[in-house]
Write a protein that holds these residues in place. Structure first.
Motif, PDB file in Angstrom:
ATOM      1  N   ASN A 196     106.453 -12.338  36.055  1.00  0.00           N
ATOM      2  CA  ASN A 196     105.631 -12.773  37.119  1.00  0.00           C
ATOM      3  C   ASN A 196     106.362 -13.203  38.172  1.00  0.00           C
ATOM      4  N   ARG A 197     105.440 -13.455  39.217  1.00  0.00           N
ATOM      5  CA  ARG A 197     106.065 -13.949  40.493  1.00  0.00           C
ATOM      6  C   ARG A 197     106.874 -15.449  40.258  1.00  0.00           C
ATOM      7  N   SER A 198     106.255 -16.319  39.263  1.00  0.00           N
ATOM      8  CA  SER A 198     106.925 -17.448  38.927  1.00  0.00           C
ATOM      9  C   SER A 198     108.347 -17.528  38.501  1.00  0.00           C
ATOM     10  N   THR A 249      97.479  -5.544  37.008  1.00  0.00           N
ATOM     11  CA  THR A 249      98.997  -6.608  36.813  1.00  0.00           C
ATOM     12  C   THR A 249     100.072  -5.826  37.597  1.00  0.00           C
ATOM     13  N   ASP A 261      97.302 -14.851  33.081  1.00  0.00           N
ATOM     14  CA  ASP A 261      97.304 -13.683  34.246  1.00  0.00           C
ATOM     15  C   ASP A 261      96.990 -14.468  35.497  1.00  0.00           C
ATOM     16  N   SER A 262      97.381 -13.733  36.459  1.00  0.00           N
ATOM     17  CA  SER A 262      97.159 -14.169  37.889  1.00  0.00           C
ATOM     18  C   SER A 262      95.615 -14.676  38.325  1.00  0.00           C
ATOM     19  N   GLN A 263      95.578 -15.589  39.243  1.00  0.00           N
ATOM     20  CA  GLN A 263      94.031 -15.880  39.489  1.00  0.00           C
ATOM     21  C   GLN A 263      93.459 -14.823  39.997  1.00  0.00           C
ATOM     22  N   ASP A 267      96.830 -17.957  35.651  1.00  0.00           N
ATOM     23  CA  ASP A 267      98.267 -18.731  35.792  1.00  0.00           C
ATOM     24  C   ASP A 267      98.618 -19.856  35.008  1.00  0.00           C
ATOM     25  N   GLY A 289      94.597  -7.370  35.645  1.00  0.00           N
ATOM     26  CA  GLY A 289      95.274  -8.231  36.616  1.00  0.00           C
ATOM     27  C   GLY A 289      95.542  -7.598  37.797  1.00  0.00           C
ATOM     28  N   THR A 335      97.955  -9.038  40.496  1.00  0.00           N
ATOM     29  CA  THR A 335      99.167  -9.370  40.947  1.00  0.00           C
ATOM     30  C   THR A 335     100.536 -10.140  40.179  1.00  0.00           C
ATOM     31  N   GLU A 336     100.005 -10.823  39.168  1.00  0.00           N
ATOM     32  CA  GLU A 336     101.008 -11.474  38.306  1.00  0.00           C
ATOM     33  C   GLU A 336     100.851 -10.970  36.918  1.00  0.00           C
ATOM     34  N   ASP A 394     101.832 -12.010  32.756  1.00  0.00           N
ATOM     35  CA  ASP A 394     102.386 -12.824  31.823  1.00  0.00           C
ATOM     36  C   ASP A 394     103.069 -12.267  30.534  1.00  0.00           C
TER      37      ASP A 394
END
Length: 636
Positions: free
Chosen positions: A392-394, A413, A458-460, A478, A626, A628-629, A631
């Motif tokens: 993911n982005r993180s 996602t 998963d992303s918000q 997240d 999802g 955008t992100e 996990d």
């Protein structure tokens, strides 16, 4: 039967035959009738005294009936013991049926497996079949061991395991459970679990252990009986002798008779047995509906639950992901992007990883060196001379990589891929909300669950979308596993009965923490199922409202029994003290009330059998896992 015949003969001689000295005929008959039914009770009384429990229900019955003989009430003394033993047999029979129905429901493992071997087809006991062996199952036969389907398609009846009457369709490579019944053509199955490790064996073990775990109501009644029984013995003694100091015309025989009635009425055996029988019924009813309670105390906890936290992927959504699109940047080829991501995910059991692997369309995968899983963020490894990140982005932010995204507006996602510190592109993946998730949420609302919250890695944006579709109160995305844990811990501090339902191995700590931990037993990890208090075998969230209904109905019936039994006993005790009751009323207040309470408890086992828990025929529209992100480390 012998005791009843002797009693009938004695009554006929005493009251229907007129000749001198007939007592020499009916007294031996009364005595013989009493010894037949009273002997086993006195043996139990002496054993109880030997084991340190002086005041037991056996001693109560013994004292009361011997006392009746002492004052010449032979027929009543024998009748009390006879009906007491009839009640005991009824109680033991009801408990046996409750236990047997649970075992019969689940103990579906056949004794023979047809195994393919080098020297031909052999029939052996399933315990002797090793993992990896291939077994054959004919139509109408039960699958002896868990395995993987080798044929293109098959259909199975899994009602004994899941409570779901509809046939379960399976395709090549999908899991088949022991205890399922093959419905159509002969099939070949590759064994994946040994005899003791099948889902069926684990279910049976869990249900058997559940019947040993007592609910607070059971524990309270057990403790009460230890105080209650000696108390009524001393009260009976007081009722016999204290009136001597307060009444003008004291007759020992009259007050002793009243005390004997008091003892018979006060026997707690029917009440004590009807309560665990009620919990057995609740556990059995739940099992028939594909819900496993690991103890009767969890029936009580689920009944009180008013806050429920829910995982998303595999719990409210299907967990069957498909790649929706691949967006490559910085000169990378789309096929190369998928190949790199799939190579890193090739040993992953996570649904997102499997979706990427399925999208390779047979491309050869590359070997990965120094692979590392970064919890809640993704994977890192070396492929050839390239350092590859998938997550993911993180994950990209931790490595100071700027993510250039062309994100879709639909709820998909986004799995990011980076190569040698450069963002290579994004793989878009979608999931679907389960057909009955909305049904489950409405059912939980109808049952007064005040707060419904989704917790996901998963992303918000994804989590908000799914929560909005289902009408949940709150949604937090997240989240790492320890953050999920902290959310539930915070709710527990507010002194609310809290439940959590999930399926992934990362959910095991939170499931353990919650007052009621619920696991999806079909797709859930072994760790999650082991730590859960309640297991949903069908993976249907709509089973949770059903479980709540069973828990509440069980509680209702048990307290009906307690109130009815104590109320009748108290009334007859008062009447006995006032001299307005006979031993026959005492028999009804003890044995009759016990039989009524037992019959009331038994109906729990069958109350939910024919209920219609059908789900909506059409699933809701597709909902992405999802937007955008991702996990990719099992934090969904």
């Amino acid at each position: 039967m012998i005791s009843a015949l002797l009693l009938a003969g004695a009554l006929i001689i005493e009251f229907a035959v007129a000749f001198p000295h007939r007592q020499y005929l009916y007294l031996p008959l009364y005595t013989g009738s009493y010894l037949v039914v009273g002997g086993p009770v006195w043996i139990k009384a002496f054993k109880s005294i030997r084991d340190g429990t002086i005041f037991s229900e056996f001693l109560l019955m013994g004292i009361a009936t011997v006392g009746a003989f002492a004052i010449g009430e032979y027929a009543e003394g024998v009748a009390v013991m006879l009906f007491y033993m009839i009640g005991e047999y009824a109680q033991h029979g009801a408990v046996h049926r409750a236990r047997h129905s649970i075992r019969e429901l689940l103990d579906q493992q056949p004794e023979v497996a047809t195994v393919e071997r080098e020297d031909g087809i052999r029939q052996v006991h399933p315990a002797k079949v090793e993992q990896g062996a291939v077994i054959r199952v004919k139509p109408g036969d039960k699958v002896p061991l868990d395995g993987e389907l080798l044929d293109d398609r098959a259909s199975f009846n899994t009602a004994a395991l899941t409570g779901e009457s509809r046939p379960m369709s399976r395709r090549r490579g999908e899991e088949i459970w022991a205890g399922s019944i093959n419905l159509q053509s002969p099939v070949r199955i590759k064994v994946t679990n040994g005899y003791e490790d099948t889902k069926l064996s684990k279910i049976l073990t869990m249900v058997q252990e559940a019947t040993q775990r007592k609910a607070p109501t059971q524990r309270f009644m057990t403790k009460l009986a230890k105080v209650y029984t000696p108390t009524v013995v001393w009260l009976a003694a007081a009722l016999t002798f204290l009136p001597y100091f307060f009444v003008e015309t004291y007759l020992f025989r009259e007050w002793f008779y009243r005390a004997l009635i008091f003892l018979v009425v006060s026997c707690p055996c029917g009440l004590v047995i009807s309560i665990p029988l009620g919990y057995f019924g609740g556990i059995g009813a739940a099992s028939r509906n594909g819900i496993l309670f690991k103890g009767s105390d969890f029936l009580d906890r689920l009944r009180r639950m008013d806050t429920l936290f829910m995982d998303k992927t595999g719990t409210l959504t299907m967990g069957n992901f498909e790649v929706q699109g691949v967006h490559s940047i910085n000169g990378f080829d789309r096929d190369e992007l998928v190949q790199l991501a799939a190579s890193l995910e090739q040993h992953s059991s996570h649904p997102i990883g499997r979706a990427i692997l399925q999208h390779t369309n047979g491309q050869p995968l590359q070997s990965v060196a120094r692979q590392q899983e970064i919890s809640g963020k993704g994977l890192r490894g070396t492929i050839g001379n390239k350092e590859v990140l998938v997550g993911n982005r993180s994950l990209l932010a931790d490595h100071n990589i700027r993510a250039h995204t062309n994100e879709l507006q639909s709820p998909h996602t986004q799995v990011h891929v980076a190569v040698d510190g450069l963002h290579a592109g994004t793989i878009s993946i979608a999931d679907q909300v389960k057909a009955d998730s909305g049904h489950a949420v409405r059912g939980l609302r109808d049952r007064g669950i005040g707060t419904l919250t989704m917790l996901s890695g998963d992303s918000q944006k994804v989590v908000d979308h799914v929560a909005g579709m289902l009408g949940l109160d709150q949604a937090h995305g997240d989240l790492l596993p320890d953050q999920k844990y902290a959310r539930v811990e915070q709710a527990l501090a507010a002194d609310h009965p809290v439940g959590f339902i999930g399926d992934g191995v990362n959910d095991a700590p939170v499931i353990t923490l919650a007052d009621v931990g619920i696991a999806m037993g079909g797709i859930g990890s072994d760790a999650t199922v082991e730590t859960a208090d309640v297991v949903i075998q069908t993976d249907q969230p709509s089973k949770i409202p059903v479980a709540i209904d069973i828990a509440r109905f069980t509680h209702k019936v048990i307290w009906q029994n307690i109130a009815f039994a104590l109320g009748i006993k108290a009334l007859v005790m008062v009447l006995a003290t006032l001299g307005m009751a006979t031993m026959w009323e005492a028999i009804f207040a003890d044995v009759g009330v016990a039989l009524i309470a037992i019959a009331n408890a038994i109906r729990i086992q069958y109350h939910f059998t024919d209920e219609d828990f059908s789900l909506p025929s059409a699933p809701p529209s597709s909902a992405g896992r999802g937007s955008t992100e991702a996990d990719c480390c099992c934090t969904c």
